[in-house]
Design a protein around this motif. Structure first.
Motif, PDB file in Angstrom:
ATOM      1  N   GLY A 179       2.671   3.191  -0.520  1.00 51.12           N
ATOM      2  CA  GLY A 179       2.974   1.857  -0.035  1.00 51.12           C
ATOM      3  C   GLY A 179       4.240   1.322  -0.683  1.00 51.12           C
ATOM      4  O   GLY A 179       4.693   1.830  -1.717  1.00 51.12           O
ATOM      5  N   MET A 237       2.620  -0.128   4.268  1.00 56.82           N
ATOM      6  CA  MET A 237       1.469  -0.822   3.694  1.00 56.82           C
ATOM      7  C   MET A 237       1.854  -1.247   2.285  1.00 56.82           C
ATOM      8  O   MET A 237       2.837  -0.754   1.723  1.00 56.82           O
ATOM      9  CB  MET A 237       0.233   0.077   3.681  1.00 56.82           C
ATOM     10  CG  MET A 237       0.360   1.304   2.828  1.00 56.82           C
ATOM     11  SD  MET A 237      -1.105   2.374   2.972  1.00 56.82           S
ATOM     12  CE  MET A 237      -0.768   3.564   1.669  1.00 56.82           C
ATOM     13  N   THR A 238       1.097  -2.157   1.714  1.00 60.24           N
ATOM     14  CA  THR A 238       1.471  -2.711   0.414  1.00 60.24           C
ATOM     15  C   THR A 238       1.149  -1.775  -0.733  1.00 60.24           C
ATOM     16  O   THR A 238       2.006  -1.494  -1.572  1.00 60.24           O
ATOM     17  CB  THR A 238       0.757  -4.061   0.193  1.00 60.24           C
ATOM     18  OG1 THR A 238       1.095  -4.938   1.268  1.00 60.24           O
ATOM     19  CG2 THR A 238       1.188  -4.686  -1.131  1.00 60.24           C
ATOM     20  N   ARG A 239      -0.089  -1.305  -0.793  1.00 55.27           N
ATOM     21  CA  ARG A 239      -0.550  -0.491  -1.923  1.00 55.27           C
ATOM     22  C   ARG A 239      -1.100   0.846  -1.465  1.00 55.27           C
ATOM     23  O   ARG A 239      -1.562   0.974  -0.346  1.00 55.27           O
ATOM     24  CB  ARG A 239      -1.686  -1.207  -2.671  1.00 55.27           C
ATOM     25  CG  ARG A 239      -1.335  -2.475  -3.382  1.00 55.27           C
ATOM     26  CD  ARG A 239      -2.631  -3.092  -3.882  1.00 55.27           C
ATOM     27  NE  ARG A 239      -2.439  -4.337  -4.602  1.00 55.27           N
ATOM     28  CZ  ARG A 239      -2.607  -4.483  -5.910  1.00 55.27           C
ATOM     29  NH1 ARG A 239      -2.952  -3.451  -6.644  1.00 55.27           N
ATOM     30  NH2 ARG A 239      -2.426  -5.650  -6.480  1.00 55.27           N
ATOM     31  N   TYR A 287      -8.414   0.680  -3.135  1.00 60.50           N
ATOM     32  CA  TYR A 287      -7.501  -0.474  -3.173  1.00 60.50           C
ATOM     33  C   TYR A 287      -7.911  -1.464  -4.276  1.00 60.50           C
ATOM     34  O   TYR A 287      -9.047  -1.924  -4.334  1.00 60.50           O
ATOM     35  CB  TYR A 287      -7.540  -1.166  -1.818  1.00 60.50           C
ATOM     36  CG  TYR A 287      -6.422  -2.128  -1.514  1.00 60.50           C
ATOM     37  CD1 TYR A 287      -5.340  -1.737  -0.725  1.00 60.50           C
ATOM     38  CD2 TYR A 287      -6.444  -3.433  -1.979  1.00 60.50           C
ATOM     39  CE1 TYR A 287      -4.320  -2.618  -0.413  1.00 60.50           C
ATOM     40  CE2 TYR A 287      -5.425  -4.316  -1.681  1.00 60.50           C
ATOM     41  CZ  TYR A 287      -4.361  -3.912  -0.896  1.00 60.50           C
ATOM     42  OH  TYR A 287      -3.357  -4.788  -0.601  1.00 60.50           O
TER      43      TYR A 287
END
Length: 345
Positions: A179, A237-239, A287
């Protein structure tokens, strides 16, 4: 234990604060952030309001030596190698989330990071902090070089097979995806929304700074000089990181055989979870947590093994592993402050 964070405005630092906030034995004493001196943490990160109202300061090595027991470096490459030696000389314990002390050879660091390496006498004092593999060394360390995010996922995924000599290390291929938070908080064209959204990019092929770090540990554990094929990609995506690792098997082992070996290998590793046969992990399933989830396939038709390893790049790949290493250093239960379920969905 009183701790300080040097480099207090990045994502790694904010994750450190999140876990320190829930840690029963650590208190945040100082936050050092040259670019935001005088501002409160909550001024930069409003979600910290009423939790961390601590004011960020300029770096003062003497103040760190006098007022804290442990220093986290959450800095870009090139910073800790200038500051850490004076702290080492004073016996201040440090956990470094940057890459300045991960590589044992200065010439390798200078080739890949394109800047001067730390003094070799101080490099020799650093312990590589891959928590599950070097637990005993970490418990006796004074300076911990926290592993990078890609190496954490990749090495936890492949090292059991390396140590058992069930694969040929020269055939390892790592296809890794991350990410965009792995690129840090600073803006760039590569992570610009219009460039990254609905897109998938390969980047730094053959040039990623984590290549020599992975090779160093693989060589150490296999006893062979080798080069690894390592490809990195950005996902919108972020992470999260997924490392898909391929290698040739040197022995005939079924998927179930390899799963059983991994379960035994990580029996005393609370943050590594091995999936059942036919079950493969996804980044969403770790996550916000310090878990590394691993799925395995032995392809008897091709005599190759595929290992899928997923982590949250900001937690197990950075701040979470740093907290885990702090726990090991102090002989605390390594789950202390980290025993949280992943955020789902």
């Amino acid at each position: 234990m009183k701790v300080a964070i040097v480099g207090g405005t990045g994502y790694g630092a904010v994750e450190l604060m999140r876990f320190i906030n829930n840690h029963p034995y650590a208190t945040l004493e100082l936050v050092i952030a040259h670019s935001q001196t005088g501002k409160k943490v909550s001024d930069v990160y409003p979600h910290m309001q009423d939790v961390w109202e601590i004011q960020m300061d300029e770096l003062n090595v003497g103040e760190l030596q006098k007022n804290v027991d442990l220093v986290f470096f959450a800095t870009p490459p090139g910073v800790s190698k200038e500051i850490a030696p004076s702290l080492m000389d004073q016996g201040v314990t440090c956990i470094d989330l940057s890459g300045d002390f991960r590589l044992e050879r200065p010439d390798v660091y200078e080739t890949w990071y394109e800047t001067t390496a730390a003094d070799p006498s101080y490099l020799r004092k650093a312990t590589y902090g891959l928590s599950e593999i070097y637990k005993e060394e970490i418990q006796n360390a004074s300076y911990i070089a926290n592993p990078g995010c890609y190496p954490t996922a990749s090495l936890l995924g492949i090292l059991p097979l390396i140590q058992q000599k069930w694969v040929d290390p020269a055939t390892i291929i790592i296809d890794a995806k991350s990410g965009v938070s792995g690129a840090g908080r600073s803006t760039s064209l590569m992570t610009h929304f219009a460039e990254m959204n609905d897109n998938l990019k390969a980047y730094k092929l053959g040039k990623h700074k984590h290549i020599p770090e992975i090779e160093q540990i693989l060589q150490k554990e296999s006893g062979q000089l080798l080069n690894v094929t390592f490809s990195t990609h950005l996902i919108p995506m972020t992470r999260g990181i997924m490392a898909t690792i391929y290698s040739d098997l040197t022995v005939q082992k079924s998927t179930e055989d390899i799963i059983n070996m991994y379960e035994a290998f990580y029996e005393h590793a609370p943050f590594v979870r091995i999936r059942a046969n036919g079950n493969y992990p996804a980044t969403k399933e770790v996550y916000g947590s310090n878990y590394c989830d691993i799925g395995i396939l032995s392809d008897e038709r091709t005599r190759k093994v595929t290992v899928i390893s997923v982590i949250d790049n900001l937690v197990k790949g950075a701040a979470g592993q740093a907290i885990q290493n702090m726990n090991l250093l102090n002989n605390w239960d390594e789950k202390t402050g980290l025993d949280v379920l992943p955020v789902y969905p």
